[in-house]
Scaffold this active site. Structure first.
Site, PDB file in Angstrom:
ATOM      1  N   ASP A 114       0.835  -1.196   0.000  1.00 58.28           N
ATOM      2  CA  ASP A 114       0.000   0.000   0.000  1.00 58.28           C
ATOM      3  C   ASP A 114       0.878   1.258   0.000  1.00 58.28           C
ATOM      4  OD1 ASP A 114      -2.536   1.157   0.047  1.00 58.28           O
ATOM      5  OD2 ASP A 114      -2.581   1.310   2.227  1.00 58.28           O
TER       6      ASP A 114
ATOM      7  N   GLY B 223      -8.401   7.653   7.463  1.00 52.26           N
ATOM      8  CA  GLY B 223      -8.834   7.850   8.841  1.00 52.26           C
ATOM      9  C   GLY B 223     -10.349   8.023   8.883  1.00 52.26           C
TER      10      GLY B 223
HETATM   11  P1  13P Z   1      -8.879   4.134   6.056  1.00 53.33           P
HETATM   12  O1  13P Z   1      -7.928   3.953   7.181  1.00 53.33           O
HETATM   13  O2  13P Z   1      -9.539   5.466   6.070  1.00 53.33           O
HETATM   14  O3  13P Z   1      -9.870   3.031   5.957  1.00 53.33           O
HETATM   15  O4  13P Z   1      -8.029   4.136   4.704  1.00 53.33           O
HETATM   16  C1  13P Z   1      -7.363   2.975   4.346  1.00 53.33           C
HETATM   17  C2  13P Z   1      -6.615   3.181   3.095  1.00 53.33           C
HETATM   18  O5  13P Z   1      -7.047   3.848   2.183  1.00 53.33           O
HETATM   19  C3  13P Z   1      -5.321   2.507   3.000  1.00 53.33           C
HETATM   20  O6  13P Z   1      -4.625   2.880   1.849  1.00 53.33           O
END
Ligand code: 13P
Length: 276
Positions: A82, A179
């Site tokens: 990611d 978040g």
């Molecule tokens: P959230 O923590 O808002 O669910 O986002 C996760 C995300 O997009 C990881 O790349």
């Protein structure tokens, strides 16, 4: 089952007009909770290793864990990086057996993002690994890293980017943020529709946590094929753990946390699959 690539599971999503979950993983128990939900729902799943986990020294542990879990799984599992921060980090993941890497050049100029993304795609595709890129930096806090940029993607930049970069998925900023949202988020669905009209690779929505269900349905209707969720899953795990405070049975504490997290993952999967 062998690990699947992002391209393979997203082609299932394109075919069925659904979205595949990209769930961030941090530890064994949370990963098992996600897999319990995915197996129960017969849904492919993208297990995502984020920068927070990498900073905590978990990259190799999590890669090994996912490779073992995928072998035993009855559903396709993708091992995905990611928000890859550099070409070098994506190459490190290729070596560790990842089947998908994200290169996030959204904080750079368009020209730099295109050039670096092309390099990542060239290396990853040479060994059969998929690549997700990003345009329109996603704001909010991701794994402790704060992104302050305005996050509405420029549709002309999408046109230029996809004409030059052969990526397998593209994350776009449409008002989404990492978040939990304060209040209801405002997504620019017209912009998403304009991106979709360009026939891009499958589009990705980051910052899935706390997004109202009807907005998720609308995003999928307009072409989102991968949705990332991290914060909300972590909160479910921690709330489960907190509810066991005072207990002395270590494994029972983890069981409660896992069940809480699996229930949320199941809800998200059902929603993304159009079952809710
Ligand atoms: P959230 O923590 O808002 O669910 O986002 C996760 C995300 O997009 C990881 O790349």
């Amino acid at each position: 089952m062998a690990l699947a690539t992002l391209q393979e599971v997203l082609s299932i999503a394109v075919e069925s007009n659904t979205a595949i979950p990209g769930f961030n993983i941090d530890n064994i128990e949370g990963t098992e909770a996600i897999m319990d939900a995915a197996e129960e729902e017969h849904c492919p799943v993208i297990l995502t290793v984020g920068q927070g986990a990498i900073k905590a020294g978990q990259l190799e542990h999590l890669a090994d864990l996912v490779k073992r879990i995928a072998r035993e799984s009855t559903v396709p599992v993708v091992l995905h990086l990611d928000h890859g921060i550099s070409y070098e980090q994506t190459v490190q993941c290729l070596r560790l057996g990842f089947t998908s890497v994200m290169y996030d050049g959204s904080h750079d100029s368009l020209a730099d993002n295109i050039r670096e993304s092309q390099t990542v795609v060239r290396s990853a595709h040479a060994v059969g690994v998929s690549v997700e890129c990003e345009l329109g930096a996603i704001s909010g806090v991701e794994d402790g890293i704060s992104h302050k940029n305005v996050n509405l993607v420029d549709v002309d930049e999408v046109r230029e980017f996809i004409s030059k970069v052969d990526c397998d998925a593209l994350a776009v900023g449409i008002g989404n943020a990492h978040g939990m949202y304060q209040g209801t988020p405002h997504f620019d669905f017209d912009r998403l529709q304009a991106c979709q009209k360009l026939s891009p690779p499958p589009l990705v929505l980051h910052g899935g946590s706390g997004t109202p269900d009807d907005m998720i349905r609308q995003a999928i209707k307009l072409g989102i094929r991968k949705i990332n969720v991290a914060t909300e899953l972590r909160m479910a795990f921690m709330e489960g753990l907190e509810s066991t405070v005072g207990q002395r049975d270590f494994y029972q504490m983890y069981r409660t946390a896992k069940e809480n997290m699996a229930a949320l993952a199941r809800h998200k999967i059902q929603l993304f699959q159009g079952k809710l």
